[in-house]
Write an enzyme that holds these catalytic residues in place. Structure first.
Site, PDB file in Angstrom:
ATOM      1  N   GLY A  12      81.489  90.639  65.977  1.00 21.99           N
ATOM      2  CA  GLY A  12      82.149  90.195  64.748  1.00 21.99           C
ATOM      3  C   GLY A  12      81.615  90.814  63.471  1.00 21.99           C
ATOM      4  CB  SER A  13      79.768  93.893  62.581  1.00 24.17           C
ATOM      5  OG  SER A  13      80.560  94.917  63.116  1.00 24.17           O
ATOM      6  CG  ASN A  14      85.063  95.602  61.958  1.00 21.08           C
ATOM      7  OD1 ASN A  14      85.279  96.332  61.005  1.00 21.08           O
ATOM      8  ND2 ASN A  14      84.644  96.054  63.133  1.00 21.08           N
ATOM      9  CG  LEU A  84      87.466  92.787  73.824  1.00 24.56           C
ATOM     10  CD1 LEU A  84      86.184  92.844  74.636  1.00 24.56           C
ATOM     11  CD2 LEU A  84      87.925  94.204  73.468  1.00 24.56           C
ATOM     12  CG  ASN A 101      93.897  95.865  66.995  1.00 29.44           C
ATOM     13  OD1 ASN A 101      92.877  95.178  67.019  1.00 29.44           O
ATOM     14  ND2 ASN A 101      94.076  96.882  67.830  1.00 29.44           N
ATOM     15  CG  HIS A 103      92.187 101.720  68.797  1.00 30.71           C
ATOM     16  ND1 HIS A 103      92.057 100.952  69.939  1.00 30.71           N
ATOM     17  CD2 HIS A 103      91.986 102.988  69.189  1.00 30.71           C
ATOM     18  CE1 HIS A 103      91.804 101.736  70.974  1.00 30.71           C
ATOM     19  NE2 HIS A 103      91.756 102.978  70.548  1.00 30.71           N
ATOM     20  CG  ASP A 144      95.853 100.344  71.223  1.00 27.12           C
ATOM     21  OD1 ASP A 144      95.514  99.380  70.514  1.00 27.12           O
ATOM     22  OD2 ASP A 144      95.148 100.798  72.139  1.00 27.12           O
ATOM     23  CD  GLU A 173      85.730  99.690  63.678  1.00 32.90           C
ATOM     24  OE1 GLU A 173      86.573  99.912  64.540  1.00 32.90           O
ATOM     25  OE2 GLU A 173      84.745  98.959  63.873  1.00 32.90           O
TER      26      GLU A 173
END
Ligand code: GRF
Length: 185
Positions: A12-14, A84, A101, A103, A144, A173
Site C-alpha cells: 500500500g505504498s501507493n 490483485l 488502476n 500498472h 489492463d 508511481e
C-alpha cells in the site's frame, strides 16, 4: 467533494501517497480502504490516516458484498492500487469510467494475466528493454484494457535488476498517481 475508495492487496505504498495527497483536499476524500488480505500492510497505513477499512474474501466480492459496501458508502471513484483480484463485471459496470488502476509497466507491453508485481519487472529485465514505466488506466471488463489516461517512463541500464527496476517504477508511481487521480475527478 468526491468520495474515493482504495482497493489494495499488499503493502500500500501507493495508497499511502494517495491518502497523504488528499488529506486536506477540498476536492476529494479517501473514505475507505478495502482489501481482500486481512494481513495486508495497507490496512495499517489506513489506520495512520484514520481511514476506515473493509476486509472481504474473493467469494464475498464475487457475491456482491464489496459492491454493496461501495454503494452504501456513496463512493464516486474506485482506485485500484496493487489490487490483485479480478474485478467482477457488475462492479466495473457500476463505476463506468470511474475506476482507475495503476500498472507497473508501459502497457500494452507486459499486461494481462500473470503480469503483476515482480513478474512484470522480471519480464522487462529478461527482454533487455532500455526503458520501462507506469500506466494509469480506466478499468473495464478486461484486464489492463481500459482507456489509458497517463504513462511515464524511466530509462534502464544493463546493470538494472528486477529489484532496481521495481524501485524506479515505484518512484514514478508515487510521483504521478495522486496527481493523475486528482486530474480525473
Ligand atoms: C504497484 O507497483 C502497482 O503498479 C501494482 O502493484 C504495486 C503496488 O505497490 N499494481 P504498493 O502496494 O502500492 O507499494
Amino acid at each position: 467533494m468526491k468520495r474515493l475508495a482504495i482497493l489494495a492487496s499488499g503493502s500500500g505504498s501507493n495508497a499511502e501517497k494517495i491518502m497523504a495527497h488528499f488529506q486536506n483536499s477540498d476536492k476529494a476524500q479517501i473514505v475507505l480502504v478495502a482489501s481482500n488480505k486481512p494481513e495486508a500492510f495497507v490496512l495499517e497505513r489506513a489506520k495512520k490516516f484514520d481511514v476506515p477499512t473493509f476486509i472481504f474474501s474473493r467469494k464475498e466480492m464475487d457475491a456482491g458484498v464489496l459492491l454493496e459496501k461501495l454503494r452504501e458508502e456513496n463512493i464516486d471513484w474506485v482506485i485500484l492500487a496493487g489490487f490483485l483480484l479480478k474485478i467482477p463485471v457488475d462492479l466495473t459496470r457500476d463505476f463506468p469510467d470511474r475506476m482507475v488502476n495503476i500498472h507497473p509497466a508501459l502497457l500494452p507491453k507486459y499486461g494481462g494475466k500473470g503480469m503483476y508485481g515482480s513478474f512484470v519487472h522480471e519480464a522487462v529485465k529478461a527482454a533487455g528493454d532500455t526503458e520501462t514505466g507506469i500506466t494509469i488506466h480506466l478499468v473495464n471488463e478486461n484486464y489492463d484494457e481500459g482507456r489509458i489516461v497517463f504513462q511515464a517512463s524511466t530509462p534502464l541500464t544493463p546493470e538494472d535488476t528486477p529489484e532496481t527496476i521495481a524501485e524506479k517504477v515505484h518512484a514514478l508511481e508515487h510521483k504521478h498517481f495522486p496527481e493523475v487521480i486528482e486530474g480525473l475527478l
